[in-house]
Design an enzyme around this catalytic site. Sequence first.
Site, PDB file in Angstrom:
ATOM      1  N   ARG A 185      -0.582 -21.628  12.367  1.00 51.92           N
ATOM      2  CA  ARG A 185       0.402 -21.108  12.575  1.00 51.92           C
ATOM      3  C   ARG A 185       0.972 -21.285  13.787  1.00 51.92           C
ATOM      4  O   ARG A 185       2.279 -21.653  14.153  1.00 51.92           O
ATOM      5  CB  ARG A 185       0.410 -19.777  12.048  1.00 51.92           C
ATOM      6  CG  ARG A 185       0.407 -19.500  10.592  1.00 51.92           C
ATOM      7  CD  ARG A 185       0.018 -17.899  10.288  1.00 51.92           C
ATOM      8  NE  ARG A 185       0.703 -17.027  10.861  1.00 51.92           N
ATOM      9  CZ  ARG A 185       0.486 -15.544  10.814  1.00 51.92           C
ATOM     10  NH1 ARG A 185      -0.975 -15.378  10.887  1.00 51.92           N
ATOM     11  NH2 ARG A 185       1.172 -15.110  11.355  1.00 51.92           N
ATOM     12  N   ARG A 205      -4.801  -7.550  14.357  1.00 48.87           N
ATOM     13  CA  ARG A 205      -3.890  -6.882  13.643  1.00 48.87           C
ATOM     14  C   ARG A 205      -4.135  -6.168  12.294  1.00 48.87           C
ATOM     15  O   ARG A 205      -4.743  -6.912  11.396  1.00 48.87           O
ATOM     16  CB  ARG A 205      -2.623  -7.962  13.660  1.00 48.87           C
ATOM     17  CG  ARG A 205      -1.494  -7.487  12.778  1.00 48.87           C
ATOM     18  CD  ARG A 205      -0.273  -8.359  13.180  1.00 48.87           C
ATOM     19  NE  ARG A 205      -0.320  -9.645  12.532  1.00 48.87           N
ATOM     20  CZ  ARG A 205       0.877 -10.172  12.392  1.00 48.87           C
ATOM     21  NH1 ARG A 205       1.776  -9.922  13.342  1.00 48.87           N
ATOM     22  NH2 ARG A 205       0.831 -11.436  11.693  1.00 48.87           N
ATOM     23  N   ARG A 254      -3.520  -9.158   7.520  1.00 51.43           N
ATOM     24  CA  ARG A 254      -2.905 -10.141   6.728  1.00 51.43           C
ATOM     25  C   ARG A 254      -3.940 -11.025   6.273  1.00 51.43           C
ATOM     26  O   ARG A 254      -4.572 -11.698   7.366  1.00 51.43           O
ATOM     27  CB  ARG A 254      -1.677 -10.330   7.380  1.00 51.43           C
ATOM     28  CG  ARG A 254      -0.367  -9.467   7.009  1.00 51.43           C
ATOM     29  CD  ARG A 254       0.673  -9.909   7.932  1.00 51.43           C
ATOM     30  NE  ARG A 254       0.760 -11.598   8.221  1.00 51.43           N
ATOM     31  CZ  ARG A 254       2.150 -11.891   8.688  1.00 51.43           C
ATOM     32  NH1 ARG A 254       2.706 -11.280   9.355  1.00 51.43           N
ATOM     33  NH2 ARG A 254       2.091 -13.063   8.783  1.00 51.43           N
ATOM     34  N   ARG A 278      13.359 -20.860  11.526  1.00 50.53           N
ATOM     35  CA  ARG A 278      12.144 -21.265  11.836  1.00 50.53           C
ATOM     36  C   ARG A 278      12.236 -22.704  12.223  1.00 50.53           C
ATOM     37  O   ARG A 278      11.143 -23.334  12.699  1.00 50.53           O
ATOM     38  CB  ARG A 278      11.039 -20.853  11.091  1.00 50.53           C
ATOM     39  CG  ARG A 278      10.091 -19.804  11.428  1.00 50.53           C
ATOM     40  CD  ARG A 278       8.773 -19.774  10.428  1.00 50.53           C
ATOM     41  NE  ARG A 278       7.764 -18.847  10.940  1.00 50.53           N
ATOM     42  CZ  ARG A 278       7.659 -17.553  10.469  1.00 50.53           C
ATOM     43  NH1 ARG A 278       8.549 -16.784  10.139  1.00 50.53           N
ATOM     44  NH2 ARG A 278       6.434 -17.006  10.780  1.00 50.53           N
ATOM     45  N   LYS A 312       7.709  -9.374  16.963  1.00 44.40           N
ATOM     46  CA  LYS A 312       9.077  -9.545  16.483  1.00 44.40           C
ATOM     47  C   LYS A 312       9.173  -8.107  15.229  1.00 44.40           C
ATOM     48  O   LYS A 312      10.237  -7.834  15.356  1.00 44.40           O
ATOM     49  CB  LYS A 312       9.131 -10.931  15.921  1.00 44.40           C
ATOM     50  CG  LYS A 312       9.200 -11.797  16.584  1.00 44.40           C
ATOM     51  CD  LYS A 312       9.736 -13.341  16.029  1.00 44.40           C
ATOM     52  CE  LYS A 312       8.758 -13.459  15.042  1.00 44.40           C
ATOM     53  NZ  LYS A 312       7.206 -14.138  15.194  1.00 44.40           N
TER      54      LYS A 312
HETATM   55  P1  AMP Z   1       5.840 -14.148   9.139  1.00 45.73           P
HETATM   56  O1  AMP Z   1       5.445 -13.018   8.646  1.00 45.73           O
HETATM   57  O2  AMP Z   1       6.998 -14.162   9.797  1.00 45.73           O
HETATM   58  O3  AMP Z   1       4.484 -14.313   9.983  1.00 45.73           O
HETATM   59  O4  AMP Z   1       5.618 -15.188   8.218  1.00 45.73           O
HETATM   60  C1  AMP Z   1       4.607 -15.624   7.323  1.00 45.73           C
HETATM   61  C2  AMP Z   1       4.513 -16.905   6.634  1.00 45.73           C
HETATM   62  O5  AMP Z   1       5.581 -16.874   5.776  1.00 45.73           O
HETATM   63  C3  AMP Z   1       4.867 -18.161   7.522  1.00 45.73           C
HETATM   64  O6  AMP Z   1       3.553 -18.474   8.229  1.00 45.73           O
HETATM   65  C4  AMP Z   1       5.487 -18.928   6.460  1.00 45.73           C
HETATM   66  O7  AMP Z   1       4.255 -19.616   5.846  1.00 45.73           O
HETATM   67  C5  AMP Z   1       6.185 -18.030   5.654  1.00 45.73           C
HETATM   68  N1  AMP Z   1       7.624 -17.959   6.159  1.00 45.73           N
HETATM   69  C6  AMP Z   1       8.385 -16.877   6.723  1.00 45.73           C
HETATM   70  N2  AMP Z   1       9.238 -17.110   7.281  1.00 45.73           N
HETATM   71  C7  AMP Z   1       9.718 -18.526   6.944  1.00 45.73           C
HETATM   72  C8  AMP Z   1      10.895 -19.250   7.243  1.00 45.73           C
HETATM   73  N3  AMP Z   1      11.859 -18.805   7.948  1.00 45.73           N
HETATM   74  N4  AMP Z   1      10.674 -20.611   6.945  1.00 45.73           N
HETATM   75  C9  AMP Z   1       9.433 -20.979   6.490  1.00 45.73           C
HETATM   76  N5  AMP Z   1       8.568 -20.347   6.240  1.00 45.73           N
HETATM   77  C10 AMP Z   1       8.423 -19.262   6.469  1.00 45.73           C
END
Ligand code: AMP
Length: 228
Positions: free
Chosen positions: A170, A125, A159, A86, A11
């Site tokens: 996740r 990654r 990360r 989400r 994404k």
């Molecule tokens: P990502 O970079 O999109 O994989 O997000 C990393 C982490 O940020 C996720 O595992 C969640 O803990 C938090 N996070 C990101 N976007 C959201 C969202 N829209 N709602 C809730 N938690 C989020």
Amino acid sequence: MVLLGPPGVGKGTQGRRLAEQRGWALISTGEMLREAVAKATPLGREAGRQMAVGELVGDEVMIGLVRERTAERDARDGFVLDGFPRTVPQADALDVMLAEREQGLDLALYLSAPEAELLRRLSGRLECPVCKRAYNRADTRPRDGRHCDDHPEVELRARADDAEPTVRKRLEVYREQTAPLVDYYARDGRLREVKGVGSEEAVFAAIVRAMEGPKPAAPPRASRAGRK
Ligand code: AMP
């Protein structure tokens, strides 16, 4: 538009390309939270705990964050949301937010990939801490193996939440809380699915093709009001 899909499906990478090509803002909620964590802001301190274990940050916090960010100047002509919504309450709030501004969601683009492929990608990654460009130890390696191609002085890093136990959590959270959004957007014709496997270029071309298809009609608000 919304980019929907499991962690590791691409994404961020595809959202970046799309935003650049269309002149839209790329709004990545994960990235916003990681910045808040790095700066140890009150939001960062609160969100950091959930992120470290692969749980979601609360809907109210996330909705407030996106409401503010999407109102910024660079998002005026359009934006790509990466990582938001989400949950169903987040998706509902997004529809309300856009309707208030007399804007609409053009499309929810669902990027899919088999879970084994996601695990493989997430475990390899790496990202540039400056421009956030993503690399992978297995296939999309940086030219010198360690530094960002665009920032040769900067060492790439993994990360923290890409460690194996957090990745599994996740993916589980994705299946339970986010995957229902595929149906949510499909129900009223706003979803397009693109397979997120193959080269970065091939996936991007498929996304562009999917976006050029006939635009799904936005449902009248009344018909969505009673939806659960
Ligand atoms: P990502 O970079 O999109 O994989 O997000 C990393 C982490 O940020 C996720 O595992 C969640 O803990 C938090 N996070 C990101 N976007 C959201 C969202 N829209 N709602 C809730 N938690 C989020």
